[in-house]
Design an enzyme around this catalytic site. Structure first.
Site, PDB file in Angstrom:
ATOM      1  N   SER A  49       0.866  -1.185   0.000  1.00 42.74           N
ATOM      2  CA  SER A  49       0.000   0.000   0.000  1.00 42.74           C
ATOM      3  C   SER A  49       0.901   1.232   0.000  1.00 42.74           C
ATOM      4  O   SER A  49       2.106   1.128   0.282  1.00 42.74           O
ATOM      5  CB  SER A  49      -0.883   0.005   1.252  1.00 42.74           C
ATOM      6  OG  SER A  49      -0.065   0.180   2.401  1.00 42.74           O
ATOM      7  N   ASP A  84      -0.728  -1.559  -4.135  1.00 44.20           N
ATOM      8  CA  ASP A  84      -2.112  -1.830  -3.715  1.00 44.20           C
ATOM      9  C   ASP A  84      -2.850  -0.500  -3.511  1.00 44.20           C
ATOM     10  O   ASP A  84      -2.341   0.385  -2.802  1.00 44.20           O
ATOM     11  CB  ASP A  84      -2.037  -2.626  -2.396  1.00 44.20           C
ATOM     12  CG  ASP A  84      -3.375  -3.178  -1.966  1.00 44.20           C
ATOM     13  OD1 ASP A  84      -4.249  -3.378  -2.825  1.00 44.20           O
ATOM     14  OD2 ASP A  84      -3.539  -3.426  -0.751  1.00 44.20           O
ATOM     15  N   HIS A  85      -4.007  -0.352  -4.118  1.00 43.01           N
ATOM     16  CA  HIS A  85      -4.819   0.876  -3.995  1.00 43.01           C
ATOM     17  C   HIS A  85      -4.015   2.146  -4.259  1.00 43.01           C
ATOM     18  O   HIS A  85      -4.005   3.081  -3.441  1.00 43.01           O
ATOM     19  CB  HIS A  85      -5.470   0.968  -2.606  1.00 43.01           C
ATOM     20  CG  HIS A  85      -6.507  -0.085  -2.409  1.00 43.01           C
ATOM     21  ND1 HIS A  85      -7.751  -0.021  -3.001  1.00 43.01           N
ATOM     22  CD2 HIS A  85      -6.480  -1.244  -1.721  1.00 43.01           C
ATOM     23  CE1 HIS A  85      -8.433  -1.103  -2.668  1.00 43.01           C
ATOM     24  NE2 HIS A  85      -7.690  -1.865  -1.904  1.00 43.01           N
ATOM     25  N   ASP A 105      -6.351   2.783  -8.153  1.00 44.47           N
ATOM     26  CA  ASP A 105      -7.684   2.780  -7.544  1.00 44.47           C
ATOM     27  C   ASP A 105      -8.364   4.129  -7.805  1.00 44.47           C
ATOM     28  O   ASP A 105      -8.223   5.070  -7.030  1.00 44.47           O
ATOM     29  CB  ASP A 105      -7.559   2.497  -6.040  1.00 44.47           C
ATOM     30  CG  ASP A 105      -8.917   2.459  -5.347  1.00 44.47           C
ATOM     31  OD1 ASP A 105      -9.939   2.729  -6.022  1.00 44.47           O
ATOM     32  OD2 ASP A 105      -8.955   2.167  -4.139  1.00 44.47           O
ATOM     33  N   GLY A 178     -10.333  -5.543   6.338  1.00 45.47           N
ATOM     34  CA  GLY A 178     -10.301  -5.719   7.794  1.00 45.47           C
ATOM     35  C   GLY A 178     -11.370  -6.696   8.252  1.00 45.47           C
ATOM     36  O   GLY A 178     -11.827  -7.555   7.493  1.00 45.47           O
ATOM     37  N   HIS A 207     -10.800  -8.224  -3.080  1.00 40.07           N
ATOM     38  CA  HIS A 207     -10.098  -7.576  -1.963  1.00 40.07           C
ATOM     39  C   HIS A 207     -10.748  -8.029  -0.652  1.00 40.07           C
ATOM     40  O   HIS A 207     -11.804  -8.655  -0.657  1.00 40.07           O
ATOM     41  CB  HIS A 207     -10.204  -6.049  -2.091  1.00 40.07           C
ATOM     42  CG  HIS A 207      -9.264  -5.488  -3.106  1.00 40.07           C
ATOM     43  ND1 HIS A 207      -8.191  -4.700  -2.765  1.00 40.07           N
ATOM     44  CD2 HIS A 207      -9.220  -5.616  -4.453  1.00 40.07           C
ATOM     45  CE1 HIS A 207      -7.533  -4.364  -3.862  1.00 40.07           C
ATOM     46  NE2 HIS A 207      -8.140  -4.903  -4.905  1.00 40.07           N
ATOM     47  N   GLY A 208     -10.121  -7.655   0.455  1.00 43.81           N
ATOM     48  CA  GLY A 208     -10.708  -7.964   1.760  1.00 43.81           C
ATOM     49  C   GLY A 208     -10.798  -9.457   2.032  1.00 43.81           C
ATOM     50  O   GLY A 208     -11.791  -9.943   2.575  1.00 43.81           O
ATOM     51  N   GLY A 209      -9.748 -10.203   1.649  1.00 42.06           N
ATOM     52  CA  GLY A 209      -9.763 -11.669   1.783  1.00 42.06           C
ATOM     53  C   GLY A 209      -9.820 -12.161   3.222  1.00 42.06           C
ATOM     54  O   GLY A 209     -10.226 -13.300   3.475  1.00 42.06           O
ATOM     55  N   ASN A 229      -6.837 -10.825  -2.246  1.00 38.97           N
ATOM     56  CA  ASN A 229      -5.927 -10.031  -1.409  1.00 38.97           C
ATOM     57  C   ASN A 229      -6.132 -10.335   0.077  1.00 38.97           C
ATOM     58  O   ASN A 229      -7.263 -10.300   0.564  1.00 38.97           O
ATOM     59  CB  ASN A 229      -6.198  -8.543  -1.598  1.00 38.97           C
ATOM     60  CG  ASN A 229      -5.880  -8.055  -2.998  1.00 38.97           C
ATOM     61  OD1 ASN A 229      -5.525  -8.842  -3.873  1.00 38.97           O
ATOM     62  ND2 ASN A 229      -5.999  -6.765  -3.196  1.00 38.97           N
TER      63      ASN A 229
HETATM   64  P1  13P Z   1      -7.819  -7.581   4.267  1.00 43.19           P
HETATM   65  O1  13P Z   1      -6.925  -6.748   5.122  1.00 43.19           O
HETATM   66  O2  13P Z   1      -9.229  -7.507   4.702  1.00 43.19           O
HETATM   67  O3  13P Z   1      -7.323  -8.977   4.135  1.00 43.19           O
HETATM   68  O4  13P Z   1      -7.812  -6.931   2.810  1.00 43.19           O
HETATM   69  C1  13P Z   1      -6.620  -6.914   2.060  1.00 43.19           C
HETATM   70  C2  13P Z   1      -6.797  -6.161   0.799  1.00 43.19           C
HETATM   71  O5  13P Z   1      -7.836  -6.181   0.170  1.00 43.19           O
HETATM   72  C3  13P Z   1      -5.648  -5.408   0.283  1.00 43.19           C
HETATM   73  O6  13P Z   1      -5.994  -4.576  -0.761  1.00 43.19           O
END
Ligand code: 13P
Length: 287
Positions: A49, A84-85, A105, A178, A207-209, A229
């Site tokens: 990031s 990332d983003h 992004d 998160g 995203h947000g895995g 991710n």
């Molecule tokens: P998490 O922190 O929820 O795993 O998301 C990671 C992410 O999507 C990075 O871009």
């Protein structure tokens, strides 16, 4: 050598599995992820990031560290170093610094501006052999100061952005960075299905895995997700193991205060998390 994420994601899409993007924060994180990917014979994407880039003394330092580490650890699986983003300015800086993959992004911008800036970056990335991820709709929650409302992407807009020539497309489908709240409605597979129907072969990014149940991950992969991710889950694993080490008083025994000892349980814990994810995503043995 760092590679673009294009080939690994094309293969993943065709082979119905996903490649993990694991975010890095420092040398320990990077080493743990690279060694695990190598052990699992899996391609891997290291996510950085803008905040983490700044923390690690800038994108040039990160690119030099990762490049050298791949070489000195004898890593032979494909490794992409990915912003990332990224903002538009961040994307340009990473291209300059030697990243092999970029996410622009533009999801918080009006769609016309997102399209214009993405188009420009497509041309630069194509020329340099760098893969490019675009985003439509937004990922909920907050990551390193990037805040998203979490609205689902419009499949028509996804199609429009996919046709610009990006390598992969992140689309909001109810996913959140998160921890997922207890009342989370789950992923919108209806939206994902509609996006996949519109965008065909385009590798889709989830995203947000962290914290997405395994069955939802598998269904998302079935519906065209080829990159997932993960960030927070590695942070939790590191934090938990470090806390246990200190709470057990191990830092006070002998030379337990040595940073190489103090950080070792956390680094090992990250390896376990990455291993589990690689297995779940099905990318083991695919390098
Ligand atoms: P998490 O922190 O929820 O795993 O998301 C990671 C992410 O999507 C990075 O871009």
């Amino acid at each position: 050598m760092l590679v673009s994420a294009e080939e690994m994601l094309k293969k993943a899409k065709a082979g119905h599995y996903a490649v993990g993007q694991f975010n890095i924060n420092n040398l320990e994180w990077t080493k743990s992820i690279l060694l695990t990917a190598q052990e699992m014979k899996s391609p891997v994407i290291l996510g950085v990031s803008e905040g983490a880039g700044k923390y690690m003394c800038g994108f040039k330092t990160v690119a030099a560290m990762v490049d050298a580490m791949v070489d000195s650890l004898g890593i032979t699986v494909p490794v992409a170093l990915h912003l990332d983003h990224g903002t538009y300015e961040g994307a340009k800086a990473c291209i300059e610094a030697g990243f092999s993959s970029i996410m622009f992004d533009g999801s918080s911008l009006p769609i016309e501006e997102n399209v214009e800036k993405t188009k420009e970056l497509v041309a630069t990335c194509k020329e340099k052999g760098i893969s490019l991820e675009a985003e439509v709709g937004s990922i909920g929650g907050e990551e390193d100061g990037v805040v998203g409302a979490g609205e689902c992407a419009d499949p028509e807009e996804c199609d429009r952005v996919a046709k610009l020539g990006v390598t992969m497309l992140a689309a909001g489908i109810g996913n959140i960075h998160g921890k997922y709240p207890d009342n989370w409605a789950g992923l919108s597979f209806e939206t994902l299905d509609a996006i996949q129907q519109k965008t065909g072969d385009m590798p889709l990014v989830l995203h947000g895995g962290t914290g997405i149940p395994d069955d939802m991950i598998k269904k998302a992969i079935d519906l065209g997700v080829s990159k997932i991710n993960v960030n927070t889950e590695c942070q939790w694993a590191f934090q938990k193991a470090t806390r246990e080490y200190i709470m057990a008083g191990k830092d006070l025994e002998g030379k337990g205060f040595d940073p190489r000892k103090l950080l070792a349980p956390g680094a090992e814990a990250i390896k376990e998390t990455v291993k589990e994810k690689i297995k779940l995503f099905g990318s083991d043995g695919k390098a």
